[in-house]
Design a protein around this motif. Structure first.
Motif, short mmCIF file in Angstrom:
data_model
loop_
_atom_site.label_atom_id
_atom_site.label_comp_id
_atom_site.label_asym_id
_atom_site.label_seq_id
_atom_site.Cartn_x
_atom_site.Cartn_y
_atom_site.Cartn_z
N HIS A 180 44.21 42.04 45.34
CA HIS A 180 42.41 42.09 44.92
C HIS A 180 42.08 44.37 44.69
CE1 HIS A 180 41.81 39.86 48.78
NE2 HIS A 180 42.68 39.19 47.84
N HIS A 214 47.06 44.37 52.90
CA HIS A 214 47.63 43.07 52.25
C HIS A 214 48.48 43.02 51.60
CE1 HIS A 214 43.78 40.54 54.63
NE2 HIS A 214 44.68 41.71 55.59
N ASN A 216 50.97 42.03 48.45
CA ASN A 216 51.31 40.36 47.69
C ASN A 216 51.10 40.78 46.16
OD1 ASN A 216 49.71 38.71 50.89
ND2 ASN A 216 47.85 39.85 49.75
N HIS A 229 47.62 35.67 44.67
CA HIS A 229 48.87 35.72 44.91
C HIS A 229 50.17 35.06 44.96
CE1 HIS A 229 46.43 36.45 49.03
NE2 HIS A 229 45.52 37.19 47.67
N GLU A 259 50.69 38.66 52.83
CA GLU A 259 49.66 36.71 52.66
C GLU A 259 50.12 35.95 51.35
OE1 GLU A 259 46.33 38.79 52.09
OE2 GLU A 259 44.91 37.99 54.58
#
Ligand SMILES: [Zn+2]
Ligand SMILES: [Zn+2]
Length: 287
Positions: A180, A214, A216, A229, A259
């Motif tokens: 992100h 996270h 990814n 992802h 994830e």
């Protein structure tokens, strides 16, 4: 290093512990309810018991909750806002019962009302939740987002402002999602990029707020604002960013959760890739 994965709770919450153990996870992330439905049946006493027994017998140190996808605690639509707050409260109270301390949530979307109003409404939502939910030790981890559509949380300043406006700033931490952050326009492709991005994070929010990652890789491009992802080392970010995080002593105690896609078949591979990026001197505890 506290490394783990988002795992399924299908068949009961206790199955998540089993999956985490099979993957040799130090930490796992779970949904406490179906992420695509508002309504949820609370788990039975038998399931709660099975979960706590399984967790006690497992070496897993941390179980993190992820909020449902429908949730929008910044929504200008009264009905959605009310449902979001009610379900979040139920999750906080269940997390409290289960002994879980972190709920990760995205910042929601302002849907055209503007970022300032959206961030204020979000902060108000959390004030109400902290006041009303019987979950005194549960912390909310605000997750950095890619900035799709009118989603909030794609600038570190958004997270800073939500925490800053709250009456209960000590109830907040942050979950840093590499995919992100990268899609939102914070580069992480080289070691120097990572240094710059974490400096910006530290100045904007403070590294002491960073309670989970996270990990990814990104199928989407840098600055694309698209949240897709990819497997570790196979996306637009690349392995260097993950090596940086895994070998940085500042993050040695921070849960690192993957994830990545195809969790049933590919989690093992992605976790092995990450373990392979840990430098020998980090493993042996030296410099
Ligand atoms: Zn995430
Ligand atoms: Zn995502």
């Amino acid at each position: 290093m506290i490394l783990g994965a988002h795992v399924s709770v299908s068949g009961g919450l206790h199955n998540a512990i089993k999956s985490g153990d099979e993957l040799h996870c130090d930490a796992i992330q779970i949904f406490l309810r179906n992420p695509n439905q508002w309504k949820a049946k609370p788990p039975t006493a038998a399931i709660l018991e099975k979960f706590s027994t399984a967790w006690t017998e497992s070496p897993i140190a941390e179980v993190i909750v992820h909020d449902i996808h429908l949730s929008n605690l910044a929504s200008p639509k009264p009905e959605v806002l009310e449902k979001s707050r009610a379900q979040f409260r139920e999750q906080m109270e269940l997390a409290h019962v289960l002994g879980l301390r972190y709920i990760v949530t995205h910042l929601g979307a302002h849907l055209g009302e503007g970022e300032t109003i959206g961030l204020k409404r979000l902060s108000d939502s959390f004030d109400g939740l902290f006041e009303n939910a019987e979950a005194p030790d549960v912390m909310v981890l605000l997750e950095t987002t890619a900035g799709q559509g009118t989603n909030l949380g794609y600038r570190f300043e958004h997270l800073r402002d939500v925490i800053g406006m709250s009456k209960y700033p000590h109830r907040f931490g942050v979950c840093f999602d590499t995919c992100h952050v990268f899609a939102a326009g914070y580069d992480m492709r080289t070691e120097a990029d990572c240094e710059t991005t974490f400096d910006q994070f530290d100045h904007g929010i403070g590294l002491d707020r960073l309670k989970a990652f996270h990990l990814n890789d990104a199928k989407s491009a840098y600055q694309s604002c698209v949240d897709r992802h990819e497997h570790i080392g196979e996306g637009a970010i690349g392995a260097a960013a993950f090596a940086f995080i895994l070998n940085d002593a500042r993050f040695a105690e921070t849960p690192l959760i993957i994830e990545t896609p195809q969790m049933k078949t590919m989690h093992k591979t992605n976790l092995e890739t990450l373990r392979g990026l840990v430098a020998f001197d980090t493993l042996s505890g030296g410099d």
